[in-house]
Design a protein around this motif. Structure first.
Motif, mmCIF file in Angstrom:
data_model
loop_
_atom_site.group_PDB
_atom_site.id
_atom_site.type_symbol
_atom_site.label_atom_id
_atom_site.label_comp_id
_atom_site.label_asym_id
_atom_site.label_seq_id
_atom_site.Cartn_x
_atom_site.Cartn_y
_atom_site.Cartn_z
ATOM 1 N N PRO A 79 6.289 -2.956 -10.784
ATOM 2 C CA PRO A 79 5.768 -3.759 -9.692
ATOM 3 C C PRO A 79 6.723 -4.895 -9.352
ATOM 4 O O PRO A 79 7.473 -5.373 -10.198
ATOM 5 C CB PRO A 79 4.449 -4.303 -10.256
ATOM 6 N N ARG A 80 6.671 -5.318 -8.090
ATOM 7 C CA ARG A 80 7.537 -6.424 -7.665
ATOM 8 C C ARG A 80 6.730 -7.692 -7.411
ATOM 9 O O ARG A 80 7.281 -8.725 -7.097
ATOM 10 C CB ARG A 80 8.407 -5.994 -6.487
ATOM 11 N N ASN A 81 5.410 -7.591 -7.556
ATOM 12 C CA ASN A 81 4.552 -8.772 -7.438
ATOM 13 C C ASN A 81 3.273 -8.533 -8.245
ATOM 14 O O ASN A 81 3.025 -7.424 -8.717
ATOM 15 C CB ASN A 81 4.258 -9.087 -5.964
ATOM 16 N N VAL A 82 2.465 -9.578 -8.400
ATOM 17 C CA VAL A 82 1.263 -9.481 -9.225
ATOM 18 C C VAL A 82 0.262 -8.485 -8.642
ATOM 19 O O VAL A 82 -0.384 -7.750 -9.393
ATOM 20 C CB VAL A 82 0.641 -10.878 -9.444
ATOM 21 N N GLY A 83 0.134 -8.413 -7.322
ATOM 22 C CA GLY A 83 -0.770 -7.438 -6.713
ATOM 23 C C GLY A 83 -0.403 -6.012 -7.103
ATOM 24 O O GLY A 83 -1.288 -5.211 -7.445
ATOM 25 N N GLN A 84 0.883 -5.695 -7.065
ATOM 26 C CA GLN A 84 1.326 -4.355 -7.480
ATOM 27 C C GLN A 84 1.085 -4.152 -8.975
ATOM 28 O O GLN A 84 0.750 -3.054 -9.408
ATOM 29 C CB GLN A 84 2.796 -4.142 -7.141
ATOM 30 N N ALA A 85 1.244 -5.206 -9.774
ATOM 31 C CA ALA A 85 0.994 -5.104 -11.219
ATOM 32 C C ALA A 85 -0.473 -4.772 -11.482
ATOM 33 O O ALA A 85 -0.785 -3.965 -12.376
ATOM 34 C CB ALA A 85 1.387 -6.403 -11.908
ATOM 35 N N GLU A 86 -1.356 -5.352 -10.698
ATOM 36 C CA GLU A 86 -2.782 -5.052 -10.856
ATOM 37 C C GLU A 86 -3.069 -3.602 -10.500
ATOM 38 O O GLU A 86 -3.839 -2.923 -11.191
ATOM 39 C CB GLU A 86 -3.618 -6.013 -10.002
ATOM 40 N N VAL A 87 -2.427 -3.110 -9.442
ATOM 41 C CA VAL A 87 -2.589 -1.703 -9.060
ATOM 42 C C VAL A 87 -2.066 -0.798 -10.174
ATOM 43 O O VAL A 87 -2.719 0.185 -10.550
ATOM 44 C CB VAL A 87 -1.875 -1.406 -7.716
ATOM 45 N N GLU A 129 0.828 -1.209 0.000
ATOM 46 C CA GLU A 129 0.000 0.000 0.000
ATOM 47 C C GLU A 129 0.865 1.262 0.000
ATOM 48 O O GLU A 129 0.544 2.242 -0.660
ATOM 49 C CB GLU A 129 -0.926 0.073 1.221
ATOM 50 N N VAL A 130 1.940 1.243 0.761
ATOM 51 C CA VAL A 130 2.827 2.413 0.851
ATOM 52 C C VAL A 130 3.567 2.598 -0.471
ATOM 53 O O VAL A 130 3.625 3.699 -1.027
ATOM 54 C CB VAL A 130 3.820 2.258 2.032
ATOM 55 N N THR A 131 4.119 1.509 -1.007
ATOM 56 C CA THR A 131 4.840 1.577 -2.281
ATOM 57 C C THR A 131 3.898 2.011 -3.396
ATOM 58 O O THR A 131 4.251 2.879 -4.210
ATOM 59 C CB THR A 131 5.466 0.208 -2.611
ATOM 60 N N ASN A 132 2.707 1.440 -3.436
ATOM 61 C CA ASN A 132 1.731 1.794 -4.476
ATOM 62 C C ASN A 132 1.421 3.288 -4.459
ATOM 63 O O ASN A 132 1.332 3.924 -5.511
ATOM 64 C CB ASN A 132 0.420 1.018 -4.270
ATOM 65 N N GLU A 133 1.265 3.843 -3.269
ATOM 66 C CA GLU A 133 0.935 5.262 -3.155
ATOM 67 C C GLU A 133 2.097 6.141 -3.631
ATOM 68 O O GLU A 133 1.884 7.146 -4.310
ATOM 69 C CB GLU A 133 0.547 5.607 -1.712
#
Length: 184
Positions: free
Chosen positions: A88-96, A63-67
């Motif tokens: 992104p460093r993982n799939v969740g970040q890629a989706e964001v 959440e912090v990195t995404n922001e």
């Protein structure tokens, strides 16, 4: 427009290549490490969060990195394109990232994977002579990359360009530029 994600194991040369490619392509190199350091140095609210996690030896939560990435991508110089290094460093970040770009009515152009043998990376990192670079630590980082970041290669299969990351800096840069030209 050039919107590119750089992916590869620690020691593959992403940062070095990002600097060269940023210059060649005329787009900013956006590194999560640089963002973390800048926010910490400027004592922003996000920077204080990052510092707390790092001081505790923990990974910075998504959440912090995404922001941080979201606010950086909204800056004027990134509107025409960017090179993302470390995100992104993982799939969740890629989706964001996909949602952020969709909101801005744009999308990624390519994902460049820097392919390199683990033993070459270990040699390369040991040669730097940093105190925190011993073989077991380096191999652990490689394992973390394989389990957390490598799934991005499947996620981005349609955008993926794989480049041999062994050789001189200029040679590797030329390979990436040629692959990006061939893709467009």
């Amino acid at each position: 427009m050039t919107r590119v994600v750089l992916v590869g194991p620690p020691g593959a040369g992403k940062g070095t290549q990002a600097t060269a490619l940023s210059r060649e392509l005329g787009v900013p190199h956006i590194s999560t490490g640089d963002l973390f350091r800048a926010h910490i140095a400027n004592s922003t609210e996000l920077g204080q969060d990052v510092k707390r996690y790092l001081d505790e030896g923990k990974l910075v939560p998504d959440e912090v990195t995404n922001e941080m990435v979201r606010t950086r991508l909204e800056e004027a110089d990134a509107r025409g394109g960017f090179l993302l290094d470390g995100f992104p460093r993982n799939v969740g970040q890629a989706e964001v990232l996909g949602k952020l770009l969709s909101t801005a009515e744009t999308k990624l152009d390519a994902v460049v994977e820097f392919k390199i043998d683990e033993d070459v990376v270990v040699e390369r990192l040991l040669a730097r002579g940093r105190d925190d670079d011993n073989e077991s630590v380096i191999r652990h980082r490689q394992e973390v990359y394989r389990t957390e970041t490598a799934p991005l290669l499947d996620y981005y299969a349609d955008l993926l360009i794989t480049v041999d990351a062994v050789g001189g800096v200029d040679d590797i840069t030329a390979r990436v530029l040629a692959a990006l030209r061939d893709r467009s």
